[in-house]
Every structure is written in structure tokens, then in C-alpha cells.
Design an enzyme around this catalytic site. Structure first.
Site, PDB file in Angstrom:
ATOM      1  N   HIS A 405       0.811  -1.219   0.000  1.00 23.70           N
ATOM      2  CA  HIS A 405       0.000   0.000   0.000  1.00 23.70           C
ATOM      3  C   HIS A 405       0.845   1.270   0.000  1.00 23.70           C
ATOM      4  CE1 HIS A 405      -3.711   1.955  -0.062  1.00 23.70           C
ATOM      5  NE2 HIS A 405      -4.325   1.416   0.971  1.00 23.70           N
ATOM      6  N   ASP A 409      -1.932   2.297  -4.667  1.00 25.35           N
ATOM      7  CA  ASP A 409      -3.178   2.710  -4.018  1.00 25.35           C
ATOM      8  C   ASP A 409      -4.268   1.678  -4.316  1.00 25.35           C
ATOM      9  OD1 ASP A 409      -2.009   5.017  -3.063  1.00 25.35           O
ATOM     10  OD2 ASP A 409      -2.541   6.174  -4.861  1.00 25.35           O
TER      11      ASP A 409
END
Length: 436
Positions: A405, A409
């Protein structure tokens, strides 16, 4: 007679230490040149340490699981001639095995008929028992008591022996368990019999995690510690892809091996990844640098007798379906039989992990650090699917995925998997403008 010191050699590629995962000799063994002395592991490659000389083993250095630095003495030998070392004894070598690092032979000459070398053990099988389960006849006593009354010392002793006190009959006031009751319970077999003949189990053992199993544990821990995972699962209709695969296997082209789902999935990845360069990448989080790759180097998570290994299909973008199928088979066999080379087990830019028919409904795969993405196809099932005004039976499969992450995204992860879904559901798109 002379003294020969066999030192852990430099196996290349910047390796500075190795773990002892198996011994094949012990003090007193007579060996010949090229006999295997021990197996050591560097990263995920296991290397056999063979003797360069004939001789008799006088000492071995390090327990299974110990880490030795390159250049440290692994085995001492008595040889004909001068050898390569003075006769003065060596100081104890360092190590992290937790015990003595040197097993020194007795000063008397080796026996004329040495005992055979210990049989080879699989990595991770070093087992030490911590409790004794007494194999005496069972004792019929009442069970089901919720509370056990005993002094702290008695409780501590029962805990050390792995005995649940609620199953020990107490003879003290109010059913209190006395030390003698514990002794009687152990002497009687350390077991209780429940209605129907079911028995309480109180034994156990400690298994020392070494070799490949320890490397896997360390790598998984490092991946979860460093990488904030985001998981994404999407259902994919693979009816058309499966029909194509079955047809190609029914009438294979010359030299074409049997095709599984993986070559098709890799070809779909090759098509999708150029639009998502941050997914086909390795992240050096210490330096804060993302290294993207135009070449697609796919790690194939492979279960082996020693644990999970990840051989790498290099430059998948330049391979046809048949070439991918052959390379996947070759690498999987090499990983399982231990013949995979070091360079075949590193350098992947994205990994596929699949349990095949055992794939379940969904998984949350752990990213193969320092990559930023991993793809996990699950098992294919038939289910009713609404198609406009009709309901039909279709073959569907969930694709599980995890992304770093910090780099990817959630929106981009979803876009990437949706593109992968589009290619798989319309397999002709995989081969447009392609010679595969």
C-alpha cells in the site's frame, strides 16, 4: 599424520555466512575425497560441502541450525602427510546454535571399523522432546471437574510436566491435589479414560526450526513487518479460457506440453503490466527507491518437501504458452528435488501463488519482499450466473491479490485486477498481435 582444517568456502554472490542444516559425518568416521560432509544453506539454496581429501574426522564444528561465517572451520580431519594446519587445538568458534560449537573427538586413535555416518535428515526435522508421556495402562477416574485445588508448587510441577490438574484425582481435604497424588497419576500412566474410551493427551514435543523452514519464517516475518498489505479479490469467469485450454490440450501442437492455467495467467500479466509499471517492480524501502522492470520475471510459489520456494520464470514476456509451460515444469521439479540454482530462486518482479484444486474461495497472500504485488488464483468452480434474461452454468474463479500500500493505491490495485479480469474473460485479447 597431519591435521587438515576444512573451512566453510566462499560460495559467491556476497554470501558471508551459512546455516548448517544437516551433518553427514561425525568424529571417528573415515571419509574419502568428495564424500559429503554437511549441507549448508545460503538464502534459499542448499549446498553440499564435500571433502577435498581422504582422512578421518576428528571434530565437527556447529550444531544443526548454527550460523557459520565464511572461512570458519567446519570439519577437522586427520590425514596422511602434513595436512594444512599445526597440531595445536583451535579455540572454540562462535555461533548462534545456543550450545557448544565444537564436538571434539577423543584423543585415542579412531577405531578400525568406524560407526556409519548418521542418516540424512530432512531440513527442519531436528526434534527434541521436552516431556515424557508415560506409556503405562490407563486409569479409570472421574473427569469433568472444573476446578483443581493444589498448592502453587504442585501446580508448577504439573505445568512443567504438561499435566492438566483437573484430571488428577485429589486425596487431600476437600479433594485437594497433593504432591503424592501427582506422583501416583504419573506412575499410573499419566492418562485418564473418558466415557467411551476417549483419553486425554498430555504429551508434546519441541521442534527446532532450521534450514529452509527457518528462512521461510524469517522472510514471511520480514514481509509482514515491512509491508502494509492491501488485499483485493475479484471473481472471474474462466469458461472461455477453460474451453480454449481444453481444446489446445486435446490437439496439441508439435512439442507442446500439457497446458495448465498458469501459462495463460502469465500471458495475461504480460499484457496488463506495461500499463501498471509500479506493480511489476521491487521496492528498496531502506533507500526509498522503487525499481520498475520492463521485463516480467514471474516467481512461481512452489511447495517442496522442505517448505515453500519461489523459482523464477525470467523474461516471461518473450515466451510462448508452450515455453512457459515447459519452464514452469522444469523450475518446479528443480525446486522440489533441490537442484535449483541460486540464480533461479531470486530476482522475481511479481509472484503467482496457487494451491490448484485446493485453492479455496479466497486467500490473502503475503507479498514476496521486496516485490510490491502477488497474485493468487483460487480453484475453479461451476455456478449459476445471470446473463441478461438467462441463467447459465459458468466456470468461475476468484483471483486474490495483495499489494504494497506504500506503492500501490487501492484504486490502482482495483484497476489492475479489472484489466487482468478483462483479458482472462476474453482470452483472444491475450494473443492479439502475439506469436504465442
Amino acid at each position: 599424520m597431519g591435521r587438515y582444517l576444512f573451512r566453510l568456502p566462499d560460495v559467491g554472490e556476497g554470501v558471508t555466512e551459512a546455516e548448517i542444516v544437516a551433518w553427514h559425518v561425525k568424529p571417528g568416521d573415515k571419509i574419502r575425497e568428495d564424500d559429503n560432509l554437511a549441507d549448508v544453506m545460503t538464502d534459499k539454496a542448499t549446498v553440499e560441502m564435500t571433502s577435498p581429501v581422504d582422512g578421518t574426522v576428528t571434530a565437527v564444528h556447529g550444531d544443526v541450525g548454527a550460523m557459520l561465517a565464511v572461512g570458519a572451520v567446519l570439519v577437522e580431519l586427520e590425514v596422511e602427510g602434513e595436512g594444512n594446519a599445526a597440531s595445536a587445538p583451535l579455540p572454540p568458534a562462535g555461533g548462534d546454535g545456543g550450545g557448544p560449537d565444537i564436538v571434539q573427538a577423543q584423543p585415542e586413535p579412531a577405531p578400525s571399523k568406524p560407526s556409519p555416518s548418521p542418516s540424512r535428515k530432512r531440513e527442519g526435522d531436528e526434534v527434541a522432546s521436552t516431556r515424557k508421556s508415560v506409556a503405562l495402562p490407563r486409569v479409570d477416574i472421574p473427569i469433568g471437574r472444573k476446578e483443581a485445588f493444589a498448592a502453587p508448587a504442585t501446580r508448577r510441577r504439573a505445568h512443567e510436566l504438561g499435566i492438566p490438574l483437573q484430571f488428577v484425582p485429589g486425596t487431600g481435604p476437600g479433594g485437594r491435589i497433593l504432591p503424592s497424588d501427582l506422583d501416583d497419576f504419573i506412575a499410573a500412566g499419566g492418562m485418564t479414560r473418558a466415557p467411551g474410551g476417549l483419553a486425554v493427551r498430555t504429551g508434546g514435543e519441541e521442534i527446532k526450526i532450521v534450514g529452509l523452514r527457518r528462512r521461510i519464517a524469517e522472510k514471511m516475518q520480514e514481509a509482514k513487518r515491512r509491508i502494509p498489505h492491501i488485499a483485493y479479490v475479484e471473481e472471474v469467469d474462466v469458461t472461455e479460457l477453460e474451453a480454449l485450454r481444453v481444446a489446445m490440450n486435446a490437439k496439441p501442437a508439435e512439442g507442446q506440453p500439457k497446458l495448465t492455467l498458469l501459462p495463460f495467467l502469465i500471458r495475461a500479466l504480460v499484457r496488463a503490466l506495461p500499463d501498471f509499471p509500479e506493480v511489476n517492480a521491487r521496492f528498496d524501502d531502506d533507500a526509498g527507491v522503487l525499481h520498475t522492470s520492463e521485463g516480467v520475471h514471474v516467481g512461481i510459489a512452489t511447495q517442496t518437501p522442505g517448505g515453500l520456494m519461489v523459482p523464477v520464470v525470467r523474461h516471461a514476456e518473450a515466451m510462448s504458452l508452450a515455453e512457459l509451460a515447459r519452464e514452469i515444469t522444469r523450475l518446479s521439479v528443480a525446486a522440489r528435488d533441490g537442484s535449483a540454482k541460486r540464480e533461479e530462486l531470486s530476482g522475481s518482479t511479481i509472484t503467482i501463488t496457487s494451491l490448484g484444486p485446493l485453492g479455496g474461495i479466497a486467500t490473502t497472500p503475503v507479498i514476496n519482499h521486496p516485490e510490491v504485488a502477488i497474485i493468487g488464483p483460487n480453484k475453479i468452480v461451476e455456478k449459476p450466473v445471470v446473463q441478461g434474461p438467462f441463467v447459465g452454468v459458468r466456470k468461475v474463479m476468484n483471483i486474490s491479490s495483495s499489494f504494497d500500500h506504500r506503492i500501490v493505491d487501492g484504486y490502482d490495485a482495483a484497476l489492475f485486477i479489472q484489466e487482468l479480469k478483462r483479458l482472462i474473460e476474453h482470452p483472444a485479447l491475450i494473443f492479439m498481435g502475439d506469436g504465442a
